[in-house]
Write an enzyme that holds these catalytic residues in place. Structure first.
Site, mmCIF file in Angstrom:
data_model
loop_
_atom_site.group_PDB
_atom_site.id
_atom_site.type_symbol
_atom_site.label_atom_id
_atom_site.label_comp_id
_atom_site.label_asym_id
_atom_site.label_seq_id
_atom_site.Cartn_x
_atom_site.Cartn_y
_atom_site.Cartn_z
ATOM 1 N N ASP A 160 -13.742 -43.628 14.094
ATOM 2 C CA ASP A 160 -14.485 -44.427 13.111
ATOM 3 C C ASP A 160 -14.031 -44.141 11.675
ATOM 4 O O ASP A 160 -13.441 -43.096 11.402
ATOM 5 C CB ASP A 160 -15.976 -44.093 13.185
ATOM 6 N N HIS A 180 -13.446 -39.216 14.173
ATOM 7 C CA HIS A 180 -13.142 -39.895 12.911
ATOM 8 C C HIS A 180 -11.677 -39.666 12.569
ATOM 9 O O HIS A 180 -11.241 -38.512 12.527
ATOM 10 C CB HIS A 180 -14.055 -39.375 11.802
#
Ligand code: ZN
Length: 396
Positions: free
Chosen positions: A211, A352
């Site tokens: 993300d 991430h």
């Protein structure tokens, strides 16, 4: 009976010239407030310092004024737009939102002289009169203070910001102290490699997801995935797409999937329906315009979903069932040790691609999972695998 799933991806993409800067994204979540800040890191260090100073003071003000214990959880969002006009004038606009209040901060930087330009460097006295007149009539102000105005331009319009309102003035109506030429957009055609994969639905599968990117680590992560014949899904922010267009082409080229993670990481269960739709659609549009690709998946920011999102967003909502907590551990060994026992067949793993320690944790994780027999698939491939497994189960 074994039933293999073969996925062929052949993408024909059209891209256009991009502005080669990077973006910094800071996302912070506490019990009382959330903040998500995106700002550009330009080639101009003086400008970077000014932008950073503004961002820092905004975050500090927010933390001290809005994050006290006795108020509802509040949100700070800073988003930006930037463009380079005539290869010389770098325009940056930062839009700060706290709940329904909006502030706009603008910078115009001359990259030839390495200095910030004021409104008086750009507009003649006559231009300033035209501008005051437009602002007064357009926005209904009786009096305006020239120094309080934010200005930006592209090769067609001058944009003037007062508070959260703006007016645009065609450049041909102005004399201007600087010379602006019409920028020609360079359009190149790209044809993507065909990636073929064989996935065994009876074997173990895992969907790694990333993300908040892309970032400067994304390309390194894709290199690493390629080494292990792995695919993953990248849930990207719309405001970074055109700046990292080459990185994202590489992401797709290597057989990965791209999903939508909103435009500027606004807290989607906390904004108006209109803003929600705009955050999603702007991201779909910029991904299509830049990469010729249409995402089918959305990962809502902070993993929060409500009925408004379900009713208005026409994409598959994808959450996760393994959280690496990479942002919290900030250490590749800790991330690896935390995540390994949670891994199981069919899981979706949240990471991430914006941290170096996540990249380093992946260096530990990929060989280990490969040894354990995992196939690394995208979220859409995982869905396919699940539906084939359901079919196989039904047929006995
Ligand atoms: Zn996020």
């Amino acid at each position: 009976m074994r039933n293999f799933l073969v996925v062929f991806l052949v993408l024909f993409l059209v891209g256009c010239g991009s502005f080669d800067d990077s973006v910094v994204t800071l996302i912070d979540e506490s019990d009382n407030c959330v903040s998500s800040v995106s700002y550009p890191k330009t080639s101009e260090s003086k400008l970077n310092r000014k932008i950073k100073r503004y961002v820092k003071s905004s975050v500090r003000d927010f933390n001290s004024n809005y994050c006290s214990d006795d108020v509802l959880r509040q949100e700070l969002n800073i988003d930006f737009k930037s463009n380079l006009i005539s290869d010389r004038y770098l325009n940056v606009v930062l839009v700060k939102t706290i709940e329904d209040e909006v502030w706009v901060k603008t910078f115009i930087f001359d990259v030839l002289k390495h200095k910030e330009l004021s409104i008086y460097d750009i507009l003649t006295d006559n231009d300033l009169m035209i501008l005051s007149d437009k602002v007064k009539r357009g926005l209904g102000y009786d009096n305006i203070e020239i120094n309080d105005l934010g200005v930006q331009f592209d090769d067609e319009f001058l944009y003037v910001y007062v508070g959260d309102s703006s007016v645009s003035i065609p450049l041909e109506e102005l004399d201007l102290r600087i010379k602006i030429s019409k920028d020609l957009e360079v359009v190149k055609s790209y044809q993507y490699k065909s990636v073929s994969k064989v996935i065994d639905p009876n074997g173990k599968v895992i969907a790694l997801t990333f993300d908040d990117g892309p970032s400067r680590y994304t390309r390194l992560i894709v290199d690493l995935l390629n080494e292990y014949g792995a695919s993953a899904t990248f849930f990207v922010l719309g405001n970074k797409v055109s700046i990292y267009s080459d990185t994202l082409k590489y992401v797709l080229d290597s057989g990965n999937e791209i999903g939508n993670h909103s435009y500027s990481h606004k807290w989607l269960t906390h904004v108006s329906e209109e803003e929600l739709i705009s955050q999603i659609n702007q991201t779909q549009d910029v991904i299509f315009d830049t990469l010729g690709y249409t995402p089918r998946l959305v990962r809502p920011t902070y993993g929060s979903v409500n009925q408004t999102i379900k009713d208005n967003v026409n994409l598959d909502i994808v959450l996760w069932n393994v959280d690496t907590l990479d942002w919290k551990y900030r250490n590749s060994n800790k991330i690896f040790k935390n995540v390994l026992p949670k891994i199981d067949d069919g899981k979706i793993v949240l990471m991430h691609d914006t941290y170096e320690y996540t990249y380093n944790a992946l260096k530990l994780l990929l060989p280990k999972l490969k040894d354990l027999g995992y196939q690394f698939v995208t979220v859409s491939e995982l869905k396919e695998v699940n539906s084939i497994r359901n079919e196989l189960n039904k047929n006995g």
